[in-house]
Design a protein around this motif. Structure first.
Motif, PDB file in Angstrom:
ATOM      1  N   ARG A  96      -6.687  -0.006   3.034  1.00  0.00           N
ATOM      2  CA  ARG A  96      -6.167  -0.234   4.381  1.00  0.00           C
ATOM      3  C   ARG A  96      -4.870   0.551   4.523  1.00  0.00           C
ATOM      4  O   ARG A  96      -4.267   0.965   3.522  1.00  0.00           O
ATOM      5  CB  ARG A  96      -5.945  -1.726   4.660  1.00  0.00           C
ATOM      6  CG  ARG A  96      -7.262  -2.503   4.812  1.00  0.00           C
ATOM      7  CD  ARG A  96      -7.026  -3.945   5.228  1.00  0.00           C
ATOM      8  NE  ARG A  96      -8.285  -4.654   5.431  1.00  0.00           N
ATOM      9  CZ  ARG A  96      -8.966  -4.684   6.572  1.00  0.00           C
ATOM     10  NH1 ARG A  96      -8.486  -4.041   7.642  1.00  0.00           N
ATOM     11  NH2 ARG A  96     -10.097  -5.345   6.686  1.00  0.00           N
ATOM     12  N   ARG A  97      -4.420   0.750   5.751  1.00  0.00           N
ATOM     13  CA  ARG A  97      -3.289   1.645   5.976  1.00  0.00           C
ATOM     14  C   ARG A  97      -1.980   1.096   5.414  1.00  0.00           C
ATOM     15  O   ARG A  97      -1.039   1.852   5.147  1.00  0.00           O
ATOM     16  CB  ARG A  97      -3.137   1.943   7.472  1.00  0.00           C
ATOM     17  CG  ARG A  97      -4.247   2.827   8.025  1.00  0.00           C
ATOM     18  CD  ARG A  97      -4.001   3.204   9.479  1.00  0.00           C
ATOM     19  NE  ARG A  97      -2.821   4.039   9.662  1.00  0.00           N
ATOM     20  CZ  ARG A  97      -2.792   5.350   9.452  1.00  0.00           C
ATOM     21  NH1 ARG A  97      -3.877   5.979   9.010  1.00  0.00           N
ATOM     22  NH2 ARG A  97      -1.693   6.045   9.673  1.00  0.00           N
ATOM     23  N   ASN A  98      -1.905  -0.219   5.238  1.00  0.00           N
ATOM     24  CA  ASN A  98      -0.687  -0.825   4.719  1.00  0.00           C
ATOM     25  C   ASN A  98      -1.027  -1.843   3.635  1.00  0.00           C
ATOM     26  O   ASN A  98      -2.040  -2.546   3.722  1.00  0.00           O
ATOM     27  CB  ASN A  98       0.094  -1.516   5.840  1.00  0.00           C
ATOM     28  CG  ASN A  98       0.524  -0.553   6.934  1.00  0.00           C
ATOM     29  OD1 ASN A  98       1.528   0.136   6.823  1.00  0.00           O
ATOM     30  ND2 ASN A  98      -0.266  -0.475   8.007  1.00  0.00           N
ATOM     31  N   GLY A  99      -0.183  -1.908   2.612  1.00  0.00           N
ATOM     32  CA  GLY A  99      -0.390  -2.895   1.562  1.00  0.00           C
ATOM     33  C   GLY A  99      -0.200  -2.321   0.174  1.00  0.00           C
ATOM     34  O   GLY A  99       0.087  -1.127  -0.002  1.00  0.00           O
ATOM     35  N   PHE A 100      -0.354  -3.187  -0.819  1.00  0.00           N
ATOM     36  CA  PHE A 100      -0.258  -2.796  -2.228  1.00  0.00           C
ATOM     37  C   PHE A 100      -1.667  -2.858  -2.828  1.00  0.00           C
ATOM     38  O   PHE A 100      -2.318  -3.901  -2.756  1.00  0.00           O
ATOM     39  CB  PHE A 100       0.681  -3.738  -2.975  1.00  0.00           C
ATOM     40  CG  PHE A 100       2.119  -3.626  -2.527  1.00  0.00           C
ATOM     41  CD1 PHE A 100       3.009  -2.805  -3.208  1.00  0.00           C
ATOM     42  CD2 PHE A 100       2.580  -4.328  -1.426  1.00  0.00           C
ATOM     43  CE1 PHE A 100       4.331  -2.690  -2.803  1.00  0.00           C
ATOM     44  CE2 PHE A 100       3.894  -4.227  -1.003  1.00  0.00           C
ATOM     45  CZ  PHE A 100       4.772  -3.400  -1.697  1.00  0.00           C
ATOM     46  N   PHE A 101      -2.104  -1.759  -3.421  1.00  0.00           N
ATOM     47  CA  PHE A 101      -3.489  -1.684  -3.882  1.00  0.00           C
ATOM     48  C   PHE A 101      -3.578  -1.108  -5.286  1.00  0.00           C
ATOM     49  O   PHE A 101      -2.787  -0.254  -5.686  1.00  0.00           O
ATOM     50  CB  PHE A 101      -4.316  -0.830  -2.920  1.00  0.00           C
ATOM     51  CG  PHE A 101      -4.286  -1.316  -1.505  1.00  0.00           C
ATOM     52  CD1 PHE A 101      -5.059  -2.404  -1.116  1.00  0.00           C
ATOM     53  CD2 PHE A 101      -3.464  -0.721  -0.566  1.00  0.00           C
ATOM     54  CE1 PHE A 101      -5.023  -2.871   0.188  1.00  0.00           C
ATOM     55  CE2 PHE A 101      -3.421  -1.178   0.742  1.00  0.00           C
ATOM     56  CZ  PHE A 101      -4.203  -2.260   1.121  1.00  0.00           C
ATOM     57  N   ALA A 102      -4.581  -1.584  -6.039  1.00  0.00           N
ATOM     58  CA  ALA A 102      -4.804  -1.120  -7.402  1.00  0.00           C
ATOM     59  C   ALA A 102      -5.300   0.322  -7.402  1.00  0.00           C
ATOM     60  O   ALA A 102      -5.808   0.844  -6.401  1.00  0.00           O
ATOM     61  CB  ALA A 102      -5.825  -2.029  -8.092  1.00  0.00           C
ATOM     62  N   HIS A 103      -5.152   0.979  -8.543  1.00  0.00           N
ATOM     63  CA  HIS A 103      -5.671   2.338  -8.735  1.00  0.00           C
ATOM     64  C   HIS A 103      -7.192   2.302  -8.545  1.00  0.00           C
ATOM     65  O   HIS A 103      -7.851   1.355  -8.984  1.00  0.00           O
ATOM     66  CB  HIS A 103      -5.327   2.814 -10.141  1.00  0.00           C
ATOM     67  CG  HIS A 103      -5.537   4.271 -10.355  1.00  0.00           C
ATOM     68  ND1 HIS A 103      -6.785   4.833 -10.557  1.00  0.00           N
ATOM     69  CD2 HIS A 103      -4.661   5.310 -10.403  1.00  0.00           C
ATOM     70  CE1 HIS A 103      -6.675   6.134 -10.710  1.00  0.00           C
ATOM     71  NE2 HIS A 103      -5.401   6.466 -10.631  1.00  0.00           N
ATOM     72  N   TYR A 113      -0.581   1.405  -5.827  1.00  0.00           N
ATOM     73  CA  TYR A 113      -0.086   2.200  -4.702  1.00  0.00           C
ATOM     74  C   TYR A 113       0.465   1.303  -3.604  1.00  0.00           C
ATOM     75  O   TYR A 113      -0.145   0.290  -3.251  1.00  0.00           O
ATOM     76  CB  TYR A 113      -1.197   3.084  -4.141  1.00  0.00           C
ATOM     77  CG  TYR A 113      -1.680   4.110  -5.141  1.00  0.00           C
ATOM     78  CD1 TYR A 113      -1.027   5.326  -5.282  1.00  0.00           C
ATOM     79  CD2 TYR A 113      -2.761   3.845  -5.978  1.00  0.00           C
ATOM     80  CE1 TYR A 113      -1.444   6.261  -6.219  1.00  0.00           C
ATOM     81  CE2 TYR A 113      -3.182   4.771  -6.918  1.00  0.00           C
ATOM     82  CZ  TYR A 113      -2.519   5.978  -7.035  1.00  0.00           C
ATOM     83  OH  TYR A 113      -2.931   6.884  -7.966  1.00  0.00           O
ATOM     84  N   ASN A 114       1.619   1.693  -3.088  1.00  0.00           N
ATOM     85  CA  ASN A 114       2.201   1.045  -1.921  1.00  0.00           C
ATOM     86  C   ASN A 114       1.848   1.913  -0.719  1.00  0.00           C
ATOM     87  O   ASN A 114       2.379   3.025  -0.579  1.00  0.00           O
ATOM     88  CB  ASN A 114       3.714   0.919  -2.083  1.00  0.00           C
ATOM     89  CG  ASN A 114       4.375   0.295  -0.867  1.00  0.00           C
ATOM     90  OD1 ASN A 114       3.699  -0.263  -0.007  1.00  0.00           O
ATOM     91  ND2 ASN A 114       5.690   0.393  -0.773  1.00  0.00           N
ATOM     92  N   CYS A 115       0.933   1.444   0.102  1.00  0.00           N
ATOM     93  CA  CYS A 115       0.476   2.222   1.254  1.00  0.00           C
ATOM     94  C   CYS A 115       1.275   1.848   2.496  1.00  0.00           C
ATOM     95  O   CYS A 115       1.341   0.676   2.872  1.00  0.00           O
ATOM     96  CB  CYS A 115      -1.011   1.989   1.495  1.00  0.00           C
ATOM     97  SG  CYS A 115      -2.061   2.653   0.176  1.00  0.00           S
ATOM     98  N   ILE A 116       1.887   2.836   3.095  1.00  0.00           N
ATOM     99  CA  ILE A 116       2.675   2.644   4.309  1.00  0.00           C
ATOM    100  C   ILE A 116       2.117   3.559   5.377  1.00  0.00           C
ATOM    101  O   ILE A 116       2.237   4.783   5.285  1.00  0.00           O
ATOM    102  CB  ILE A 116       4.166   2.943   4.071  1.00  0.00           C
ATOM    103  CG1 ILE A 116       4.713   2.061   2.932  1.00  0.00           C
ATOM    104  CG2 ILE A 116       4.972   2.715   5.347  1.00  0.00           C
ATOM    105  CD1 ILE A 116       6.137   2.392   2.538  1.00  0.00           C
ATOM    106  N   ASP A 117       1.453   2.969   6.349  1.00  0.00           N
ATOM    107  CA  ASP A 117       0.822   3.722   7.434  1.00  0.00           C
ATOM    108  C   ASP A 117      -0.091   4.823   6.890  1.00  0.00           C
ATOM    109  O   ASP A 117      -0.128   5.940   7.414  1.00  0.00           O
ATOM    110  CB  ASP A 117       1.887   4.318   8.354  1.00  0.00           C
ATOM    111  CG  ASP A 117       1.316   4.682   9.724  1.00  0.00           C
ATOM    112  OD1 ASP A 117       0.280   4.099  10.111  1.00  0.00           O
ATOM    113  OD2 ASP A 117       1.896   5.562  10.405  1.00  0.00           O
TER     114      ASP A 117
END
Length: 237
Positions: A96-103, A113-117
């Motif tokens: 998703r465009r925002n959030g913290f996600f596993a490799h 990964y910290n996804c910001i927009d």
């Protein structure tokens, strides 16, 4: 006839729109209120009129937040029965465009990964920890329970093993999770979970492990490690 059909369609759309607006009743004349079924949807009420809104993709809504922006990370909010979400706007590293996600590689457990927009910023857990999406933090492997990740054994790859006799605290009791300095690296240290499960950890850059205080400390406070980072810089150059 065509004008009649067009008018009928327009009237039907107007009815649907009007019904959708009437579907949510503002609890108060002004404020932001959660949708009953979709966790990232909310309504902004102005003078008793509800305006449907969506959180940025990846965030969810919590009307109890005392801020103008009431959208936050899912691990900070209990959505309860509001399980529906907007369709994801994903890319290679951001589900998703925002959030913290596993490799995306399930066997890589210490990188997330910290996804910001939609822009992914790579982060790495402290040595020995795995990323846990449910809490958005790095935790011990036995807490993360990530599939595809190898559990740490009784002996680390560099040969370190927890001593059979656990050290004692000042009161004479065995230390539950004793720590030990790395023999050659001032920045690193070991911790033995429950006295038997070894983990290798490290202090943040600019700090070294202080065996006396059992904490990370400034290099000048640790005998033998005063010039640790100076020597590391010299080796790089």
């Amino acid at each position: 006839m065509k004008k009649f059909v067009i008018c009928a369609i327009a009237a039907a759309l107007l009815v649907v729109t009007t019904n959708a607006q009437k579907a949510f009743t503002c609890p108060e004349a002004n404020g932001q209120f959660e949708d009953p079924v979709q966790c990232d949807k909310y309504y902004e009420c102005k003078d008793g009129v509800a305006h449907e809104k969506l959180c940025p993709d990846g965030l969810v809504f919590d009307e109890s937040i005392r801020k103008v922006n009431k959208c936050d990370q899912p691990f900070n909010i209990d959505c309860g029965d509001r399980t529906e979400l907007q369709p994801p706007k994903s890319n290679a590293l951001c589900p998703r465009r925002n959030g913290f996600f596993a490799h995306p590689d399930a066997t890589v457990c210490n990188i997330f990964y910290n996804c910001i927009d939609g822009d992914a910023i790579e982060n790495k857990c402290t040595a020995g920890l795995h990323f846990d999406e449910y809490s958005g933090t790095c935790v011990w492997p036995d807490s993360a329970k990530r599939e595809g990740c190898q559990e740490t054994g009784k002996k680390l790859s560099d040969g370190f093993e927890c001593p059979k006799s656990a050290p004692l605290d000042p009161s004479g009791q065995a230390v539950a999770h004793p720590k030990f300095p790395h023999p050659t690296d001032c920045q690193k240290f070991y911790v033995c979970l429950n006295g038997v499960e070894p983990r290798d950890l490290g202090c943040q850059v600019s700090e070294v492990y202080n065996e006396e205080t059992q904490r990370c400390d400034a290099p000048e406070n640790v005998r033998g490690c005063e010039d640790w980072y100076k020597e590391a810089d010299e080796k790089k150059n």
